[in-house]
Design a protein around this motif. Structure first.
Motif, mmCIF file in Angstrom:
data_model
loop_
_atom_site.group_PDB
_atom_site.id
_atom_site.type_symbol
_atom_site.label_atom_id
_atom_site.label_comp_id
_atom_site.label_asym_id
_atom_site.label_seq_id
_atom_site.Cartn_x
_atom_site.Cartn_y
_atom_site.Cartn_z
ATOM 1 N N UNK A 39 34.370 6.275 47.688
ATOM 2 C CA UNK A 39 33.520 6.956 48.581
ATOM 3 C C UNK A 39 31.985 6.485 48.832
ATOM 4 N N UNK A 40 31.538 6.382 47.418
ATOM 5 C CA UNK A 40 29.898 6.125 47.643
ATOM 6 C C UNK A 40 29.836 4.736 48.294
ATOM 7 N N UNK A 41 30.897 3.765 48.191
ATOM 8 C CA UNK A 41 30.601 2.412 48.902
ATOM 9 C C UNK A 41 30.960 2.673 50.446
ATOM 10 N N UNK A 42 31.718 3.598 50.803
ATOM 11 C CA UNK A 42 31.771 3.838 52.091
ATOM 12 C C UNK A 42 30.691 4.825 52.852
ATOM 13 N N UNK A 43 30.113 5.480 51.967
ATOM 14 C CA UNK A 43 28.709 6.249 52.630
ATOM 15 C C UNK A 43 27.701 5.233 52.662
ATOM 16 N N UNK A 44 27.494 4.191 51.711
ATOM 17 C CA UNK A 44 26.432 3.393 51.805
ATOM 18 C C UNK A 44 26.863 2.568 53.068
ATOM 19 N N UNK A 45 27.821 2.276 53.167
ATOM 20 C CA UNK A 45 28.208 1.330 54.492
ATOM 21 C C UNK A 45 27.789 2.168 55.701
ATOM 22 N N UNK A 46 28.254 3.209 55.792
ATOM 23 C CA UNK A 46 27.836 4.013 56.993
ATOM 24 C C UNK A 46 26.259 4.461 57.194
ATOM 25 N N UNK A 47 25.635 4.721 56.066
ATOM 26 C CA UNK A 47 24.235 4.876 56.136
ATOM 27 C C UNK A 47 23.583 3.542 56.326
ATOM 28 N N UNK A 48 24.246 2.264 56.045
ATOM 29 C CA UNK A 48 23.593 0.971 56.431
ATOM 30 C C UNK A 48 23.521 0.850 57.914
ATOM 31 N N UNK A 49 24.861 1.206 58.521
ATOM 32 C CA UNK A 49 24.906 1.221 59.904
ATOM 33 C C UNK A 49 23.863 2.000 60.661
ATOM 34 N N UNK A 50 23.609 3.205 60.141
ATOM 35 C CA UNK A 50 22.677 4.311 60.827
ATOM 36 C C UNK A 50 21.525 3.626 60.540
#
Length: 274
Positions: free
Chosen positions: A237-248
């Motif tokens: 989940x943390x990896x997914x959050x980092x991915x989404x935040x990086x895109x943002x």
């Protein structure tokens, strides 16, 4: 988007990445503990098997509550001392409370600090064992059985964590007393000293402690696998959050650059017009 907003997103990315390192480390620790406890669990199961074979060869005549079932109706809940293992502790507590509503026990013994807040104010609770062991010990199992005997418990049920597989650990109920034996194996094949009654009493309590010992190990291995799965899910989940935040963050930075370019071009056009 303002520079402050970009910095805020960047801080969230860094914080989530730090959290991911922690959950990954805890997953690895749980994996190492599992290898250690699994060997001990197999030994506990073999120990219980031998104890059962011994008990099955004895014809019990002693009027022990664990044989007659006469005495108080008791519930023992084996939980966890540590958290971060998902819903495992709360499911054990839920199972125990549901069983209590159904059977209305006279007394309750609770093992594990994580279950203490749920049962602490329950008037039926005789004792809560907190941080008694890291890995279950036979000495602790004997202590619990001794407390049950002292409380005159004749019917005892245990709520524990049953290990089905690496992905499934579920609360289950085991009837500890009255002790059920396979009658076809019962026979008088041993000679006792000093007396039948003294020997049979100690053997019954030894066997009950052996059963509890195995159930405690079953719960411990379930706890470790539940924690391993919870930490793995948290890492993913943390990896997914980092991915989404990086895109943002990238989108925000591109929008900020585009806005600055528009302002520069607009300013240049204005100067040309003058």
């Amino acid at each position: 988007m303002s520079r402050g907003k970009l910095l805020q997103i960047k801080k969230r990315i860094n914080a989530t990445q730090s959290l991911k390192k922690i959950t990954k480390a805890m997953e690895m620790v749980s994996t190492a503990q599992i290898k250690k406890v699994e060997k001990r669990l197999q030994m506990a199961r073999e120990f219980l098997k031998e104890a059962h074979e011994m008990v099955s060869q004895v014809h019990f005549e002693v009027k022990h509550p664990f044989v007659t079932g006469q005495g108080k109706n008791a519930l023992v809940v084996i939980g966890t001392d540590m958290g971060l293992c998902g819903a495992f502790p709360s499911e054990l507590a839920k199972k125990a409370l549901e069983l209590d509503r159904k059977e209305n026990f006279d007394l309750i013994l609770v093992v594990g600090a994580k279950l203490a807040p749920v049962f602490r104010r329950n008037p039926k609770v005789e004792r809560i064992y907190e941080h008694e062991f890291d890995v279950p010990t036979f000495e602790f199992s004997r202590t619990v059985i001794s407390d049950l005997v002292s409380a005159n418990a004749g019917r005892v049920k245990v709520v524990y964590g049953k290990f089905k597989n690496k992905l499934a650990q579920v609360p289950d109920v085991y009837t500890l007393a009255p002790i059920q034996r396979r009658e076809e194996l019962v026979g008088d094949r041993y000679e006792y000293e000093p007396s039948d009654e003294a020997f049979q009493t100690k053997l019954l309590e030894f066997y009950a402690a052996s059963v509890f010992y195995a159930l405690a190990f079953e719960t411990k291995i379930s706890e470790l696998y539940a924690r391993q799965n919870a930490m793995r899910n948290a890492t993913e989940n943390a990896e997914e959050v980092v991915r989404q935040l990086t895109i943002a963050f990238n989108k925000a930075r591109q929008a900020s650059i585009t806005q600055e370019l528009i302002e520069i071009v607009t300013g240049a056009d204005a100067l040309k017009s003058e």
